[in-house]
Write a protein that holds these residues in place. Sequence first.
Motif, PDB file in Angstrom:
ATOM      1  N   THR A  25       0.828  -1.206   0.000  1.00 50.31           N
ATOM      2  CA  THR A  25       0.000   0.000   0.000  1.00 50.31           C
ATOM      3  C   THR A  25       0.860   1.252   0.000  1.00 50.31           C
ATOM      4  O   THR A  25       0.581   2.223  -0.732  1.00 50.31           O
ATOM      5  CB  THR A  25      -0.939   0.000   1.209  1.00 50.31           C
ATOM      6  OG1 THR A  25      -1.733  -1.186   1.193  1.00 50.31           O
ATOM      7  CG2 THR A  25      -1.848   1.212   1.197  1.00 50.31           C
ATOM      8  N   CYS A  26       1.917   1.265   0.798  1.00 46.33           N
ATOM      9  CA  CYS A  26       2.785   2.442   0.843  1.00 46.33           C
ATOM     10  C   CYS A  26       3.532   2.638  -0.476  1.00 46.33           C
ATOM     11  O   CYS A  26       3.874   3.770  -0.834  1.00 46.33           O
ATOM     12  CB  CYS A  26       3.775   2.326   1.987  1.00 46.33           C
ATOM     13  SG  CYS A  26       3.017   2.422   3.634  1.00 46.33           S
ATOM     14  N   LEU A  27       3.782   1.557  -1.202  1.00 42.16           N
ATOM     15  CA  LEU A  27       4.426   1.703  -2.506  1.00 42.16           C
ATOM     16  C   LEU A  27       3.530   2.454  -3.484  1.00 42.16           C
ATOM     17  O   LEU A  27       4.018   3.085  -4.427  1.00 42.16           O
ATOM     18  CB  LEU A  27       4.771   0.333  -3.088  1.00 42.16           C
ATOM     19  CG  LEU A  27       6.039  -0.341  -2.579  1.00 42.16           C
ATOM     20  CD1 LEU A  27       6.171  -1.741  -3.162  1.00 42.16           C
ATOM     21  CD2 LEU A  27       7.270   0.490  -2.934  1.00 42.16           C
ATOM     22  N   ALA A  28       2.226   2.394  -3.286  1.00 48.11           N
ATOM     23  CA  ALA A  28       1.305   3.088  -4.187  1.00 48.11           C
ATOM     24  C   ALA A  28       1.167   4.560  -3.856  1.00 48.11           C
ATOM     25  O   ALA A  28       0.630   5.323  -4.675  1.00 48.11           O
ATOM     26  CB  ALA A  28      -0.077   2.430  -4.137  1.00 48.11           C
ATOM     27  N   ASP A  29       1.630   5.005  -2.691  1.00 50.36           N
ATOM     28  CA  ASP A  29       1.491   6.410  -2.308  1.00 50.36           C
ATOM     29  C   ASP A  29       2.421   7.264  -3.160  1.00 50.36           C
ATOM     30  O   ASP A  29       3.498   6.845  -3.562  1.00 50.36           O
ATOM     31  CB  ASP A  29       1.813   6.583  -0.828  1.00 50.36           C
ATOM     32  CG  ASP A  29       1.395   7.953  -0.320  1.00 50.36           C
ATOM     33  OD1 ASP A  29       0.557   8.597  -0.973  1.00 50.36           O
ATOM     34  OD2 ASP A  29       1.936   8.387   0.719  1.00 50.36           O
ATOM     35  N   ARG A  30       1.989   8.475  -3.414  1.00 51.63           N
ATOM     36  CA  ARG A  30       2.782   9.403  -4.228  1.00 51.63           C
ATOM     37  C   ARG A  30       2.462  10.818  -3.798  1.00 51.63           C
ATOM     38  O   ARG A  30       1.489  11.073  -3.071  1.00 51.63           O
ATOM     39  CB  ARG A  30       2.462   9.227  -5.713  1.00 51.63           C
ATOM     40  CG  ARG A  30       1.001   9.423  -6.075  1.00 51.63           C
ATOM     41  CD  ARG A  30       0.698   8.949  -7.475  1.00 51.63           C
ATOM     42  NE  ARG A  30      -0.714   9.054  -7.816  1.00 51.63           N
ATOM     43  CZ  ARG A  30      -1.261  10.078  -8.461  1.00 51.63           C
ATOM     44  NH1 ARG A  30      -0.499  11.111  -8.809  1.00 51.63           N
ATOM     45  NH2 ARG A  30      -2.540  10.101  -8.742  1.00 51.63           N
ATOM     46  N   GLN A  31       3.289  11.731  -4.251  1.00 54.79           N
ATOM     47  CA  GLN A  31       3.034  13.130  -3.965  1.00 54.79           C
ATOM     48  C   GLN A  31       1.848  13.610  -4.794  1.00 54.79           C
ATOM     49  O   GLN A  31       1.683  13.245  -5.953  1.00 54.79           O
ATOM     50  CB  GLN A  31       4.260  13.971  -4.295  1.00 54.79           C
ATOM     51  CG  GLN A  31       5.452  13.708  -3.383  1.00 54.79           C
ATOM     52  CD  GLN A  31       6.641  14.566  -3.742  1.00 54.79           C
ATOM     53  OE1 GLN A  31       6.725  15.070  -4.846  1.00 54.79           O
ATOM     54  NE2 GLN A  31       7.563  14.722  -2.814  1.00 54.79           N
ATOM     55  N   GLY A  32       1.016  14.436  -4.189  1.00 55.57           N
ATOM     56  CA  GLY A  32      -0.151  14.943  -4.901  1.00 55.57           C
ATOM     57  C   GLY A  32      -1.218  15.403  -3.936  1.00 55.57           C
ATOM     58  O   GLY A  32      -0.981  15.533  -2.717  1.00 55.57           O
ATOM     59  N   THR A  33      -2.381  15.650  -4.462  1.00 49.77           N
ATOM     60  CA  THR A  33      -3.494  16.104  -3.638  1.00 49.77           C
ATOM     61  C   THR A  33      -4.051  14.950  -2.815  1.00 49.77           C
ATOM     62  O   THR A  33      -3.767  13.776  -3.071  1.00 49.77           O
ATOM     63  CB  THR A  33      -4.590  16.691  -4.526  1.00 49.77           C
ATOM     64  OG1 THR A  33      -5.093  15.655  -5.389  1.00 49.77           O
ATOM     65  CG2 THR A  33      -4.049  17.815  -5.389  1.00 49.77           C
ATOM     66  N   ALA A  34      -4.853  15.287  -1.826  1.00 48.74           N
ATOM     67  CA  ALA A  34      -5.425  14.259  -0.966  1.00 48.74           C
ATOM     68  C   ALA A  34      -6.332  13.318  -1.763  1.00 48.74           C
ATOM     69  O   ALA A  34      -6.338  12.105  -1.537  1.00 48.74           O
ATOM     70  CB  ALA A  34      -6.209  14.918   0.168  1.00 48.74           C
ATOM     71  N   ALA A  72      -5.143   6.257  -5.030  1.00 45.80           N
ATOM     72  CA  ALA A  72      -4.072   5.266  -5.175  1.00 45.80           C
ATOM     73  C   ALA A  72      -3.988   4.364  -3.949  1.00 45.80           C
ATOM     74  O   ALA A  72      -3.902   3.129  -4.072  1.00 45.80           O
ATOM     75  CB  ALA A  72      -2.739   5.991  -5.396  1.00 45.80           C
ATOM     76  N   LEU A  73      -4.010   4.960  -2.753  1.00 48.62           N
ATOM     77  CA  LEU A  73      -3.912   4.156  -1.538  1.00 48.62           C
ATOM     78  C   LEU A  73      -5.120   3.243  -1.374  1.00 48.62           C
ATOM     79  O   LEU A  73      -4.993   2.071  -0.969  1.00 48.62           O
ATOM     80  CB  LEU A  73      -3.782   5.082  -0.327  1.00 48.62           C
ATOM     81  CG  LEU A  73      -2.459   5.854  -0.195  1.00 48.62           C
ATOM     82  CD1 LEU A  73      -2.562   6.911   0.895  1.00 48.62           C
ATOM     83  CD2 LEU A  73      -1.319   4.899   0.104  1.00 48.62           C
ATOM     84  N   GLY A  74      -6.320   3.763  -1.671  1.00 48.71           N
ATOM     85  CA  GLY A  74      -7.513   2.936  -1.532  1.00 48.71           C
ATOM     86  C   GLY A  74      -7.552   1.792  -2.533  1.00 48.71           C
ATOM     87  O   GLY A  74      -8.024   0.694  -2.211  1.00 48.71           O
ATOM     88  N   THR A  75      -7.019   2.039  -3.738  1.00 49.39           N
ATOM     89  CA  THR A  75      -7.009   0.971  -4.739  1.00 49.39           C
ATOM     90  C   THR A  75      -6.203  -0.223  -4.261  1.00 49.39           C
ATOM     91  O   THR A  75      -6.627  -1.382  -4.402  1.00 49.39           O
ATOM     92  CB  THR A  75      -6.440   1.499  -6.066  1.00 49.39           C
ATOM     93  OG1 THR A  75      -7.268   2.570  -6.533  1.00 49.39           O
ATOM     94  CG2 THR A  75      -6.377   0.407  -7.113  1.00 49.39           C
ATOM     95  N   VAL A  76      -5.022   0.048  -3.696  1.00 48.31           N
ATOM     96  CA  VAL A  76      -4.153  -1.052  -3.254  1.00 48.31           C
ATOM     97  C   VAL A  76      -4.523  -1.527  -1.852  1.00 48.31           C
ATOM     98  O   VAL A  76      -4.550  -2.731  -1.580  1.00 48.31           O
ATOM     99  CB  VAL A  76      -2.675  -0.613  -3.310  1.00 48.31           C
ATOM    100  CG1 VAL A  76      -1.753  -1.738  -2.871  1.00 48.31           C
ATOM    101  CG2 VAL A  76      -2.315  -0.176  -4.719  1.00 48.31           C
ATOM    102  N   GLY A  77      -4.797  -0.573  -0.955  1.00 47.77           N
ATOM    103  CA  GLY A  77      -5.057  -0.962   0.425  1.00 47.77           C
ATOM    104  C   GLY A  77      -6.393  -1.642   0.629  1.00 47.77           C
ATOM    105  O   GLY A  77      -6.502  -2.582   1.434  1.00 47.77           O
ATOM    106  N   ILE A  78      -7.427  -1.183  -0.053  1.00 46.92           N
ATOM    107  CA  ILE A  78      -8.757  -1.775   0.102  1.00 46.92           C
ATOM    108  C   ILE A  78      -9.063  -2.751  -1.033  1.00 46.92           C
ATOM    109  O   ILE A  78      -9.573  -3.855  -0.800  1.00 46.92           O
ATOM    110  CB  ILE A  78      -9.820  -0.659   0.159  1.00 46.92           C
ATOM    111  CG1 ILE A  78      -9.532   0.268   1.356  1.00 46.92           C
ATOM    112  CG2 ILE A  78     -11.217  -1.241   0.259  1.00 46.92           C
ATOM    113  CD1 ILE A  78     -10.443   1.462   1.457  1.00 46.92           C
ATOM    114  N   GLY A  79      -8.722  -2.362  -2.276  1.00 49.73           N
ATOM    115  CA  GLY A  79      -8.920  -3.290  -3.380  1.00 49.73           C
ATOM    116  C   GLY A  79      -8.050  -4.523  -3.266  1.00 49.73           C
ATOM    117  O   GLY A  79      -8.402  -5.606  -3.755  1.00 49.73           O
ATOM    118  N   GLY A  80      -6.902  -4.370  -2.594  1.00 51.70           N
ATOM    119  CA  GLY A  80      -6.042  -5.527  -2.387  1.00 51.70           C
ATOM    120  C   GLY A  80      -6.698  -6.606  -1.534  1.00 51.70           C
ATOM    121  O   GLY A  80      -6.355  -7.793  -1.658  1.00 51.70           O
ATOM    122  N   ALA A  81      -7.628  -6.215  -0.661  1.00 43.38           N
ATOM    123  CA  ALA A  81      -8.340  -7.210   0.137  1.00 43.38           C
ATOM    124  C   ALA A  81      -9.176  -8.115  -0.757  1.00 43.38           C
ATOM    125  O   ALA A  81      -9.254  -9.335  -0.532  1.00 43.38           O
ATOM    126  CB  ALA A  81      -9.223  -6.510   1.167  1.00 43.38           C
TER     127      ALA A  81
END
Length: 703
Positions: free
Chosen positions: A52-61, A67-76
């Motif tokens: 999940t942290c690998l998907a984080d990037r600089q940008g707006t909230a 990006a975080l929700g796609t990997v962190g929640i979609g990964g489930a």
Amino acid sequence: MPTAARLLRYWPDTAYLRRGIVYALSFLALAGTGWLTGEHGYLWSATASIWTCLADRQGTAAARMRALGTVGIGGALASALGASLSGSPLLALLVVLAAGLVAGLVELRGPAAALCLKLLYVVLIAACLQPAEGLPIATYAWTSSVDYLLGGVFACLVCLLLIPSQRDTRPRTEVVAVYDALLRFADFLATTAPAHDSTPHKQEIRLRIEAARAAVTARRGLRDPLGLLHYAYAVAVADAIFALLIVAGELRERAGDTHGLPLAYAARCLADTQEQVRQALARHAPDLPALSAMLTRDLRGLVAQRPNASAPPPYQSALAALAQHPGFDRWRERFVWPNTGVTAMLDRLAHTLADLAARDARVSRHALRLALAGGLSLLPSQIWQVHHSYWVAVTVIMVLSPRLQTTRQISFLRFAGSLGGALLACGISLMHPTPTLALGISAVFLAAAYATRLAGNAGAFAFCLTPAVILFSWLGEPAASSSHVAALRGADTAIGCLIALASYVVLAPRAELSRAFRHSLDALAVNAVYLRASISAARALSAAPARLEALRVAAGRASTRAEDTLAQCAAELDPALAVTHRTLHATARRMAALAGLLRAGTESGEIYTKPVPAVQALLGDLEARLAEVAVRPGHTGVTAAVAPARLAPLTPADPPFDRFLAEQAGYADNHIDAAHHTVARLRTLVAEQALATRSRLRGVKAG
């Protein structure tokens, strides 16, 4: 000291180090909880935190949450799907192949979306390879999904709370970037010799304008605020100024140092406009009506009569056309937002599918390679029940890219870094650290891996990530030797790199030759159609600004796509072939510039009578020849049929507009001849390289 200074160049930025430490703390909290409680589910949660942290990037909230929700929640969901398939190897292989195709096709949405889908693909394969440990499949899938969801949500919260997001400044930043690019182009025209190529500046401005329009459209909601109309007006003014600069560049290239154009005055006007736009949009709440009024006033200053009195007549016509650009109130009455309904969505989907279905489509071939590589990394692991081999899939997915050269470079850096990291992990294991110390060392290396990845150092990322994962894996198997785990990780990395490179042998990138050829001909066709429409409007004296503007935008997009394609695959082409492609692109750009010059004369509002019949006949022949260039480039049958006779020289007694059209017709003839000659040579060179590489290209033959 020199050695230390050289090493400091590779030291990550402080901001990257801070982000790496935050990501490592998320992992450390979950892994530490798992070690203290003895619950192996927390180790899977810690793994979820890593991805999940690998998907984080600089940008707006909003962008970060996507990006975080796609990997962190979609990964489930991917974890549950993979765990449910762990007992069905054949079905798991089919699902992995289908998921690989989807993950590869998402490359169309950009690198950020592609990375998120690649990480989900990693989670799917890793879940397929994890043993069920005697649990029922449904229970195991639910447990795996919940554990991953815990780690993913925890990592999302830590990232969003401890790492500040950027303020959403769209479309301010994009609008300012457009005027910055316009100022650079104007300074280039005013200060450099006419022999210098202005194509990079034109391409940059076109990309900036497209990005600004996309940013304005992206901020639309259910209710269109008036402020977005002011931003759209600023982009429209910039596009109109760009059209003037294109005409100035064409006239400057023709006349050389004796062009007599007031380019220094235009550069000064644009410098003032750029500074005012920058200052107006730097405020927290900009006065957008005042900005629109200022832009209208600056346009009037740019086309002022006294500073431009000595300019040549074609430039005067371009100034007259620019002077007709409406103010904000009049422009708002005619402005229509881009169509975002179902019909437009279906059109975009059809164009995307047609592009993906092309036999030389880069993204489609990348998707096939990714699916094939994922299947090759999964199948042997399932056959021999090697559960640690998910690291092969991790290596394959992170190394594989649409470009062979990039894959080779990343494969070498990742293999070298992983080998060094595995040796370092072996050295650490020989000191027999306690589990607590091993977990702390793993977190430190993980923080360094995140920081080096953000800095863009693939070798250092692999070097730091490998010992972090090896020591973390050893915590899950305390009875195993850490040296043995390190050796397995090194072997998995080597196998993954070999699979990634082998996928190019099965689907060799010979299609780069065909794709560059196809996009170059598409760009020539669109620019020829744009020039033909401009000639038709000049011949009939019936200006259609909306249609011509749409063709101008389409021509710019087609040329930009062709130049991007050539830049991407230039390494796979022969030098002579790459030079010929660039020559064809330059000819297409000249056609677009000539079309803009003709539009300026037609839309200046100073012409009231149609050309004489002789000039109209000449223009009609040009339209026929341009239609042939668009449909059958390289063939000159129409040129021979329309008779090579040229118009008799006009006298000063003839209307100025007729003399202007006759002069431009000569340039158009030259561009058409150059296009036919270049395409014929291009076909010959493409056929020769295709024959040398034993590949077959449709519609191409040598000689």
